[in-house]
Design a protein around this motif. Structure first.
Motif, PDB file in Angstrom:
ATOM      1  N   GLY A 124     101.697 -62.580 -10.312  1.00  0.00           N
ATOM      2  CA  GLY A 124     102.290 -62.850  -9.004  1.00  0.00           C
ATOM      3  C   GLY A 124     102.171 -61.652  -8.086  1.00  0.00           C
ATOM      4  O   GLY A 124     102.946 -60.708  -8.190  1.00  0.00           O
ATOM      5  N   MET A 125     101.200 -61.702  -7.192  1.00  0.00           N
ATOM      6  CA  MET A 125     100.891 -60.553  -6.342  1.00  0.00           C
ATOM      7  C   MET A 125     102.045 -60.162  -5.424  1.00  0.00           C
ATOM      8  O   MET A 125     102.384 -58.983  -5.317  1.00  0.00           O
ATOM      9  N   VAL A 126     102.647 -61.115  -4.762  1.00  0.00           N
ATOM     10  CA  VAL A 126     103.723 -60.802  -3.816  1.00  0.00           C
ATOM     11  C   VAL A 126     104.926 -60.242  -4.559  1.00  0.00           C
ATOM     12  O   VAL A 126     105.477 -59.196  -4.183  1.00  0.00           O
ATOM     13  N   GLU A 127     105.323 -60.899  -5.631  1.00  0.00           N
ATOM     14  CA  GLU A 127     106.480 -60.460  -6.405  1.00  0.00           C
ATOM     15  C   GLU A 127     106.255 -59.079  -7.014  1.00  0.00           C
ATOM     16  O   GLU A 127     107.134 -58.204  -6.953  1.00  0.00           O
ATOM     17  N   CYS A 128     105.089 -58.876  -7.596  1.00  0.00           N
ATOM     18  CA  CYS A 128     104.788 -57.565  -8.204  1.00  0.00           C
ATOM     19  C   CYS A 128     104.693 -56.472  -7.145  1.00  0.00           C
ATOM     20  O   CYS A 128     105.110 -55.339  -7.380  1.00  0.00           O
ATOM     21  N   SER A 129     104.168 -56.815  -5.976  1.00  0.00           N
ATOM     22  CA  SER A 129     104.082 -55.834  -4.892  1.00  0.00           C
ATOM     23  C   SER A 129     105.470 -55.399  -4.452  1.00  0.00           C
ATOM     24  O   SER A 129     105.744 -54.201  -4.282  1.00  0.00           O
ATOM     25  N   SER A 153     103.803 -46.309  -3.086  1.00  0.00           N
ATOM     26  CA  SER A 153     103.623 -46.070  -1.651  1.00  0.00           C
ATOM     27  C   SER A 153     102.301 -46.639  -1.135  1.00  0.00           C
ATOM     28  O   SER A 153     102.011 -46.531   0.057  1.00  0.00           O
ATOM     29  N   LEU A 154     101.517 -47.248  -2.003  1.00  0.00           N
ATOM     30  CA  LEU A 154     100.218 -47.787  -1.635  1.00  0.00           C
ATOM     31  C   LEU A 154      99.887 -48.910  -2.601  1.00  0.00           C
ATOM     32  O   LEU A 154     100.150 -48.777  -3.802  1.00  0.00           O
ATOM     33  N   LEU A 155      99.318 -49.990  -2.092  1.00  0.00           N
ATOM     34  CA  LEU A 155      98.897 -51.113  -2.936  1.00  0.00           C
ATOM     35  C   LEU A 155      97.391 -51.282  -2.821  1.00  0.00           C
ATOM     36  O   LEU A 155      96.802 -50.978  -1.783  1.00  0.00           O
ATOM     37  N   GLY A 156      96.757 -51.796  -3.876  1.00  0.00           N
ATOM     38  CA  GLY A 156      95.328 -52.040  -3.871  1.00  0.00           C
ATOM     39  C   GLY A 156      95.023 -53.491  -4.171  1.00  0.00           C
ATOM     40  O   GLY A 156      95.639 -54.087  -5.047  1.00  0.00           O
ATOM     41  N   VAL A 157      94.073 -54.051  -3.415  1.00  0.00           N
ATOM     42  CA  VAL A 157      93.624 -55.426  -3.606  1.00  0.00           C
ATOM     43  C   VAL A 157      92.095 -55.455  -3.591  1.00  0.00           C
ATOM     44  O   VAL A 157      91.455 -54.510  -3.135  1.00  0.00           O
ATOM     45  N   ALA A 158      91.533 -56.567  -4.056  1.00  0.00           N
ATOM     46  CA  ALA A 158      90.079 -56.686  -4.098  1.00  0.00           C
ATOM     47  C   ALA A 158      89.496 -57.364  -2.866  1.00  0.00           C
ATOM     48  O   ALA A 158      88.386 -57.048  -2.459  1.00  0.00           O
ATOM     49  N   TYR A 159      90.234 -58.293  -2.288  1.00  0.00           N
ATOM     50  CA  TYR A 159      89.702 -59.094  -1.185  1.00  0.00           C
ATOM     51  C   TYR A 159      90.628 -59.041   0.024  1.00  0.00           C
ATOM     52  O   TYR A 159      91.850 -58.952  -0.118  1.00  0.00           O
ATOM     53  N   LEU A 160      90.044 -59.141   1.205  1.00  0.00           N
ATOM     54  CA  LEU A 160      90.827 -59.112   2.429  1.00  0.00           C
ATOM     55  C   LEU A 160      91.876 -60.217   2.444  1.00  0.00           C
ATOM     56  O   LEU A 160      92.994 -60.011   2.905  1.00  0.00           O
ATOM     57  N   ALA A 210      95.017 -59.026   0.901  1.00  0.00           N
ATOM     58  CA  ALA A 210      95.744 -58.100   1.766  1.00  0.00           C
ATOM     59  C   ALA A 210      96.478 -58.854   2.868  1.00  0.00           C
ATOM     60  O   ALA A 210      97.646 -58.561   3.165  1.00  0.00           O
ATOM     61  N   VAL A 211      95.816 -59.825   3.474  1.00  0.00           N
ATOM     62  CA  VAL A 211      96.444 -60.620   4.534  1.00  0.00           C
ATOM     63  C   VAL A 211      97.642 -61.383   3.976  1.00  0.00           C
ATOM     64  O   VAL A 211      98.690 -61.469   4.628  1.00  0.00           O
ATOM     65  N   LEU A 212      97.522 -61.920   2.775  1.00  0.00           N
ATOM     66  CA  LEU A 212      98.646 -62.623   2.148  1.00  0.00           C
ATOM     67  C   LEU A 212      99.843 -61.693   1.987  1.00  0.00           C
ATOM     68  O   LEU A 212     100.987 -62.086   2.232  1.00  0.00           O
ATOM     69  N   LEU A 213      99.599 -60.453   1.603  1.00  0.00           N
ATOM     70  CA  LEU A 213     100.695 -59.487   1.487  1.00  0.00           C
ATOM     71  C   LEU A 213     101.326 -59.230   2.858  1.00  0.00           C
ATOM     72  O   LEU A 213     102.554 -59.155   2.976  1.00  0.00           O
ATOM     73  N   ARG A 214     100.511 -59.100   3.887  1.00  0.00           N
ATOM     74  CA  ARG A 214     101.046 -58.886   5.238  1.00  0.00           C
ATOM     75  C   ARG A 214     101.870 -60.099   5.695  1.00  0.00           C
ATOM     76  O   ARG A 214     102.938 -59.944   6.285  1.00  0.00           O
ATOM     77  N   ILE A 215     101.379 -61.296   5.422  1.00  0.00           N
ATOM     78  CA  ILE A 215     102.118 -62.515   5.779  1.00  0.00           C
ATOM     79  C   ILE A 215     103.485 -62.518   5.100  1.00  0.00           C
ATOM     80  O   ILE A 215     104.468 -62.991   5.662  1.00  0.00           O
ATOM     81  N   ASN A 216     103.554 -61.950   3.910  1.00  0.00           N
ATOM     82  CA  ASN A 216     104.804 -61.897   3.147  1.00  0.00           C
ATOM     83  C   ASN A 216     105.595 -60.616   3.412  1.00  0.00           C
ATOM     84  O   ASN A 216     106.401 -60.195   2.592  1.00  0.00           O
ATOM     85  N   LYS A 236      95.458 -56.754  -7.344  1.00  0.00           N
ATOM     86  CA  LYS A 236      94.381 -57.725  -7.137  1.00  0.00           C
ATOM     87  C   LYS A 236      94.460 -58.839  -8.176  1.00  0.00           C
ATOM     88  O   LYS A 236      95.099 -58.676  -9.226  1.00  0.00           O
ATOM     89  N   GLY A 237      93.807 -59.955  -7.861  1.00  0.00           N
ATOM     90  CA  GLY A 237      93.772 -61.070  -8.805  1.00  0.00           C
ATOM     91  C   GLY A 237      95.166 -61.603  -9.110  1.00  0.00           C
ATOM     92  O   GLY A 237      95.497 -61.850 -10.261  1.00  0.00           O
ATOM     93  N   ASN A 238      95.985 -61.743  -8.034  1.00  0.00           N
ATOM     94  CA  ASN A 238      97.361 -62.212  -8.200  1.00  0.00           C
ATOM     95  C   ASN A 238      98.131 -61.309  -9.154  1.00  0.00           C
ATOM     96  O   ASN A 238      98.889 -61.779 -10.000  1.00  0.00           O
ATOM     97  N   ALA A 239      97.911 -60.012  -9.008  1.00  0.00           N
ATOM     98  CA  ALA A 239      98.537 -59.000  -9.882  1.00  0.00           C
ATOM     99  C   ALA A 239      98.214 -59.321 -11.341  1.00  0.00           C
ATOM    100  O   ALA A 239      99.073 -59.307 -12.206  1.00  0.00           O
ATOM    101  N   TYR A 240      96.929 -59.584 -11.560  1.00  0.00           N
ATOM    102  CA  TYR A 240      96.426 -59.911 -12.893  1.00  0.00           C
ATOM    103  C   TYR A 240      97.197 -61.078 -13.504  1.00  0.00           C
ATOM    104  O   TYR A 240      97.512 -61.095 -14.687  1.00  0.00           O
ATOM    105  N   GLY A 241      97.530 -62.051 -12.633  1.00  0.00           N
ATOM    106  CA  GLY A 241      98.194 -63.264 -13.089  1.00  0.00           C
ATOM    107  C   GLY A 241      99.711 -63.194 -13.093  1.00  0.00           C
ATOM    108  O   GLY A 241     100.368 -64.142 -13.515  1.00  0.00           O
TER     109      GLY A 241
END
Length: 167
Positions: free
Chosen positions: A10-15, A24-31, A34-40, A3-8
């Motif tokens: 980079g959420m996609v890169e860190c994911s 095997s599971l990722l956690g985010v704060a806002y929908l 999550a949608v951004l991760l799916r888009i990527n 969450k929070g862009n992987a605490y600054g």
């Protein structure tokens, strides 16, 4: 938790890196996160650590996101829409063990969770709580919270209500 862009960082890169390293599971704060991760093209399960609004249910279902649940009314609306769409939605139930922000309070948890368990097209995949002061040198309150959490989970298990994840 990214969450929070992987605490600054980079959420996609860190994911992607976390998945490469075995997450095997990722956690985010806002929908939206999550949608951004799916888009990527992130395909692993994503837990939304907050309960979204009812108007976000379609996006939640279409993007295969697991929401935190701490309201029977939301769970009922989610179930109803999942039935209409012929989908099954995994959820994680948040228990408030003393942080006093979000989650089912221990005195309400049993009745509400029993009702949620009976809803169609909903699968309870996890139970979780949020420790109020786990970083403190004095872990007394954290241990109290952990005890409340494990008691609730154990009592639910005796009724046949179990989850894969406890966190």
């Amino acid at each position: 938790v990214v969450k929070g862009n992987a605490y600054g960082h980079g959420m996609v890169e860190c994911s992607m890196l976390a998945i490469q390293q075995g997450a095997s599971l990722l956690g985010v704060a806002y929908l939206e996160e999550a949608v951004l991760l799916r888009i990527n093209k992130i395909k692993c399960p994503i837990l939304l650590l907050t309960q979204p609004s009812k108007d976000e249910i379609d996006s939640l279902i279409s993007n295969n996101i697991m929401p935190a649940i701490y309201s029977y009314d939301f769970a009922k609306a989610l179930s109803s829409r999942a039935v209409e769409l012929h989908k099954t939605v995994k959820i994680h139930i948040k228990l408030d063990t003393g942080f006093n922000r979000l989650g089912f309070k221990s005195n309400d948890a049993y009745g509400e969770i029993r009702k949620i368990y009976k809803l169609k097209n909903i699968v309870i995949d996890g139970f979780f709580t949020h420790f109020a002061s786990a970083a403190s040198d004095d872990l007394t309150f954290t241990k109290t919270q952990f005890g409340i959490f494990t008691d609730i989970v154990a009592n639910l298990k005796m009724e046949g209500i179990e989850a894969r994840y406890l966190h």
